[in-house]
Scaffold this active site. Sequence first.
Site, PDB file in Angstrom:
ATOM      1  N   GLU A 456     -12.903   2.529  -2.790  1.00  0.00           N
ATOM      2  CA  GLU A 456     -14.063   3.098  -3.518  1.00  0.00           C
ATOM      3  C   GLU A 456     -14.012   4.619  -3.587  1.00  0.00           C
ATOM      4  O   GLU A 456     -15.020   5.296  -3.420  1.00  0.00           O
ATOM      5  CB  GLU A 456     -15.391   2.646  -2.881  1.00  0.00           C
ATOM      6  CG  GLU A 456     -15.676   1.174  -3.086  1.00  0.00           C
ATOM      7  CD  GLU A 456     -17.088   0.787  -2.647  1.00  0.00           C
ATOM      8  OE1 GLU A 456     -17.935   1.668  -2.432  1.00  0.00           O
ATOM      9  OE2 GLU A 456     -17.338  -0.429  -2.524  1.00  0.00           O
TER      10      GLU A 456
HETATM   11  C1  LIG Z   1      -7.602  -3.003   1.224  1.00  0.00           C
HETATM   12  C2  LIG Z   1      -7.831  -2.443  -0.127  1.00  0.00           C
HETATM   13  C3  LIG Z   1      -8.676  -3.088  -1.019  1.00  0.00           C
HETATM   14  C4  LIG Z   1      -8.841  -2.579  -2.315  1.00  0.00           C
HETATM   15  N1  LIG Z   1      -9.580  -3.290  -3.234  1.00  0.00           N
HETATM   16  C5  LIG Z   1      -9.562  -2.887  -4.531  1.00  0.00           C
HETATM   17  C6  LIG Z   1     -10.140  -3.697  -5.543  1.00  0.00           C
HETATM   18  O1  LIG Z   1     -10.707  -4.770  -5.272  1.00  0.00           O
HETATM   19  N2  LIG Z   1     -10.057  -3.284  -6.833  1.00  0.00           N
HETATM   20  C7  LIG Z   1      -9.431  -2.116  -7.191  1.00  0.00           C
HETATM   21  O2  LIG Z   1      -9.379  -1.796  -8.367  1.00  0.00           O
HETATM   22  N3  LIG Z   1      -8.880  -1.304  -6.242  1.00  0.00           N
HETATM   23  C8  LIG Z   1      -8.912  -1.677  -4.937  1.00  0.00           C
HETATM   24  N4  LIG Z   1      -8.325  -0.882  -3.978  1.00  0.00           N
HETATM   25  C9  LIG Z   1      -7.685   0.366  -4.381  1.00  0.00           C
HETATM   26  C10 LIG Z   1      -8.349   1.633  -3.854  1.00  0.00           C
HETATM   27  O3  LIG Z   1      -9.510   1.902  -4.574  1.00  0.00           O
HETATM   28  C11 LIG Z   1      -7.297   2.738  -3.932  1.00  0.00           C
HETATM   29  O4  LIG Z   1      -6.378   2.502  -2.897  1.00  0.00           O
HETATM   30  C12 LIG Z   1      -7.868   4.108  -3.846  1.00  0.00           C
HETATM   31  O5  LIG Z   1      -8.544   4.407  -5.023  1.00  0.00           O
HETATM   32  C13 LIG Z   1      -6.809   5.176  -3.597  1.00  0.00           C
HETATM   33  O6  LIG Z   1      -5.695   5.019  -4.417  1.00  0.00           O
HETATM   34  P1  LIG Z   1      -4.216   5.076  -3.770  1.00  0.00           P
HETATM   35  O7  LIG Z   1      -4.213   4.186  -2.595  1.00  0.00           O
HETATM   36  O8  LIG Z   1      -3.253   4.832  -4.850  1.00  0.00           O
HETATM   37  O9  LIG Z   1      -4.092   6.563  -3.227  1.00  0.00           O
HETATM   38  P2  LIG Z   1      -3.660   7.835  -4.066  1.00  0.00           P
HETATM   39  O10 LIG Z   1      -4.426   7.930  -5.318  1.00  0.00           O
HETATM   40  O11 LIG Z   1      -2.173   7.883  -4.143  1.00  0.00           O
HETATM   41  O12 LIG Z   1      -4.170   9.004  -3.124  1.00  0.00           O
HETATM   42  C14 LIG Z   1      -3.430   9.449  -1.995  1.00  0.00           C
HETATM   43  C15 LIG Z   1      -4.223  10.537  -1.281  1.00  0.00           C
HETATM   44  O13 LIG Z   1      -4.398  11.648  -2.139  1.00  0.00           O
HETATM   45  C16 LIG Z   1      -5.758  12.023  -2.179  1.00  0.00           C
HETATM   46  N5  LIG Z   1      -6.014  12.607  -3.495  1.00  0.00           N
HETATM   47  C17 LIG Z   1      -5.710  12.119  -4.713  1.00  0.00           C
HETATM   48  N6  LIG Z   1      -6.108  12.968  -5.667  1.00  0.00           N
HETATM   49  C18 LIG Z   1      -6.675  14.032  -5.049  1.00  0.00           C
HETATM   50  C19 LIG Z   1      -7.284  15.246  -5.479  1.00  0.00           C
HETATM   51  N7  LIG Z   1      -7.410  15.566  -6.758  1.00  0.00           N
HETATM   52  N8  LIG Z   1      -7.754  16.091  -4.539  1.00  0.00           N
HETATM   53  C20 LIG Z   1      -7.640  15.796  -3.235  1.00  0.00           C
HETATM   54  N9  LIG Z   1      -7.081  14.676  -2.771  1.00  0.00           N
HETATM   55  C21 LIG Z   1      -6.605  13.801  -3.665  1.00  0.00           C
HETATM   56  C22 LIG Z   1      -6.525  10.762  -1.901  1.00  0.00           C
HETATM   57  O14 LIG Z   1      -7.802  11.055  -1.363  1.00  0.00           O
HETATM   58  C23 LIG Z   1      -5.626  10.067  -0.898  1.00  0.00           C
HETATM   59  O15 LIG Z   1      -5.925  10.558   0.375  1.00  0.00           O
HETATM   60  C24 LIG Z   1      -8.180  -1.373  -2.682  1.00  0.00           C
HETATM   61  C25 LIG Z   1      -7.363  -0.707  -1.759  1.00  0.00           C
HETATM   62  C26 LIG Z   1      -7.173  -1.228  -0.503  1.00  0.00           C
HETATM   63  C27 LIG Z   1      -6.248  -0.508   0.425  1.00  0.00           C
END
Ligand SMILES: Cc1cc2nc3c(=O)[nH]c(=O)nc-3n(C[C@H](O)[C@H](O)[C@H](O)COP(=O)(O)OP(=O)(O)OC[C@H]3O[C@@H](n4cnc5c(N)ncnc54)[C@H](O)[C@@H]3O)c2cc1C
Length: 783
Positions: A456
């Site tokens: 989220e």
């Molecule tokens: C167990 C689990 C359940 C989930 N369930 C769902 C679901 O039901 N439906 C769905 O659609 N998604 C789901 N997700 C996805 C979740 O919303 C994403 O993992 C999340 O949005 C982060 O994306 P990412 O993991 O690709 O991290 P990335 O986007 O690669 O981010 C990596 C890091 O960079 C930071 N970051 C990125 N951009 C910036 C910025 N501009 N400034 C500062 N920091 C930044 C982030 O905070 C993070 O710490 C789920 C994820 C998990 C792990």
Amino acid sequence: MTLLLVILIIVLTVLVVLLVPPVRRRLITPTIMRALARALPRMGDTERIALEAGTVWWDGELFSGKPDWKKLLEFERKPLSARERAFLDGPVEELCGMVEEWKVERDGDLPPEAWRFIKENKFFGMIIPEEYGGLGFSALANSAVVTKLSSRSIAAAVTVMVPNSLGPAELLLHYGTEEQKRHFLPRLAVAQDIPCFALTGPEAGSDAASTKSRGVVCRGTYQGREVLGMRLNWRKRYITLAPVTTLIGLAFRLYDPDRLLGDREDLGITLALIPPDLPGIEIGRRHDPLGVPFLNGPIYGKDVFVPLDAIIGGKARVGQGWQMLMANLAAGRGISLPGLATGASQLCSRVLGAYATVREQFDLPIGRFEGIEEPLATIGGMTYVLSGARVLTAGAVDAGEKPAVVSAIMKAYSTEAMRTVVNAAMDVQAGAGISKGPRNLLAQAYGAVPIGITVEGANILTRTLIIFGQGAIRCHPYVRSEMEAVAKKDLVAFDRAFFGHVGFIAGNALRCLGHALTGSRFARPRGVDGPAAGYLARLTSLSAAFALVSDAAMATLGGQLKRREKLSGRLADALAWLYLGSATVKKFWDDGKPEADLPFMKWGCEKAIDEIDRALAGVLENLPNRPAAVLLGAFIFPLGMNGGPPSDALGAQVARALLDDREERIRLTRDIYVPPPDDPGLGRLEAALDKVMAGAPAAQALKAGIKAGKIAREPEATLLERAVETGVLDEAGAKRIREAEKARDDAIQVDELDPALWGRRPVAAPNVESYRPESAVNPSRAR
Ligand SMILES: Cc1cc2nc3c(=O)[nH]c(=O)nc-3n(C[C@H](O)[C@H](O)[C@H](O)COP(=O)(O)OP(=O)(O)OC[C@H]3O[C@@H](n4cnc5c(N)ncnc54)[C@H](O)[C@@H]3O)c2cc1C
């Protein structure tokens, strides 16, 4: 004389220019407006939409520099209804009893009877109104269910939480056509359809709007009919409930290259409901989220054709997906994860209050050591803060608010608080927290911490980009009007907003200085007495300081502030702790100011004040414009900072309340599930605590007898018999000690698991010689 006259004329001219609007609009406002137009950050569509979603609530007061505490203290949240209470005491209690987290982890899923029970009792339909067959619960009830479930089983909590957060049901309720609502909502309410919501893909995580999942408007055949529809291609991952879904909520960018719908090719992010059994869809594989066994996995679609009817809200909602998502996140983020974080934290308070009494080392309960008191204070204090913030935020949503900034604060800071609490609890439970099995109480919460932090909107992004970035524009009394006036080139509106803003800054500067020099004495809100009044006064002065520093950061950095995430992260900390401090006092107030809660309320407020102080000091230390930083320091901290974190003595009071005050420990953790005494985890620990407490006076008498030399400590095997013989104890006392010791010994055991669980038995015992450190084998090498 002439010089005086010249000065007077200059001063009068400046005053006329500044204070007479028609003159200033002619002479200076246009120049300022042009300069601001150049300095303002450029805003993309996705950012603009996010900014427009939701409402401004208590966050607006915190930005004002003089929050109206009466408004907060008089805010009455809707209590749980009798039906909601009965659901918590009935089906939720029963579901908790059906799931043993350790077994769920070994099986990789909830037991079939729990799934059946969830469906039959409409756990997936909490947010669906009764007219569509759901439970029609309030946000507070929804959050209370998640809180209770997560204290027993994170897997069950997440499974129930997801269909009741942002997803098909919520989106249908707000945007679905009547036909879609009538068809899907009753099915979703009884989990005849199991929903998932697929936004994230390999290329689009935090930057979800950059999704490469595509739809192309075209004609095609669907169920034997030729219809206008969309050919979809997507790669999604991390999707909760995907492995068992029967209704995929899908986010994708829709294109119309043949102009079948209008004159635009890129129609924007669109949301649709897709049945998973269509040709081209591949699901069923699983991710393993750190061993927390809720169902989560990827979904792929290749050239999947669906009619336009699949779009949530039909053709009228083409391209509106981002607005729809942002509007619903604006409230949703304040409900589910804060509920989960509160449940886990209350569990930690309950467990550690008992464990630190039952577990003895160095002949004392470990809770008696100051080193343990410190983490206990953090666990108890943060649990109190979180419990207050959870109900306050859910109450606001029930009152019709969609507080986007507050919800983002709750999402990020409640899950961070959970991390703090669970880590502290693990440190205190030590080996017993680490060894997994039916007796382990903390391992699932520990595994769930990074999940809450990531989903989220990952916390780093939420803290450093969203909270202050959005708050400064949405909640600030003037910035948004200024930006709108600049965009519309409306000189009169800009003039009004800008000079209102100047007056606001001057007012806050004077207020900061006045509060700092008088110890906030005159900021005490009327009608509030006792220690709460003092804390509210200090929070008022910090609200003025926050407003002033925010304005200074915006004025000196302009559009650059958006990229200065370390500064905006600190400003987010200040705003978040202003909110959490407010929620702490509100809880104390609403609970009837119980004397026993005082240490918790004080700890929460002092923690908030310290966090805000440190956050603002951090901004001043790092603000690139040094003269501005020095000037701000003179107004905000003329006599230094506000006094540091909660004192050791206050921390000791919180720890003692957790350890010694049974009623208080129970009241602090009243939202969790407490299993019966034969439960291997919390049930057994609670039963042991009761026995240890019952035996405590006798144990005390025995210790006193030994110390006075009435009986010898050794031989230990006959100590109790000798104590009875010598009159140090009576029979009943000796019996209570025996029972306490037996229960204590049972409660401190950890699970010993069958090696077959790892799929193979361990190799034969290692050759000790070959495992010795080299220095021991060959001392010469040790040098
Ligand atoms: C167990 C689990 C359940 C989930 N369930 C769902 C679901 O039901 N439906 C769905 O659609 N998604 C789901 N997700 C996805 C979740 O919303 C994403 O993992 C999340 O949005 C982060 O994306 P990412 O993991 O690709 O991290 P990335 O986007 O690669 O981010 C990596 C890091 O960079 C930071 N970051 C990125 N951009 C910036 C910025 N501009 N400034 C500062 N920091 C930044 C982030 O905070 C993070 O710490 C789920 C994820 C998990 C792990």
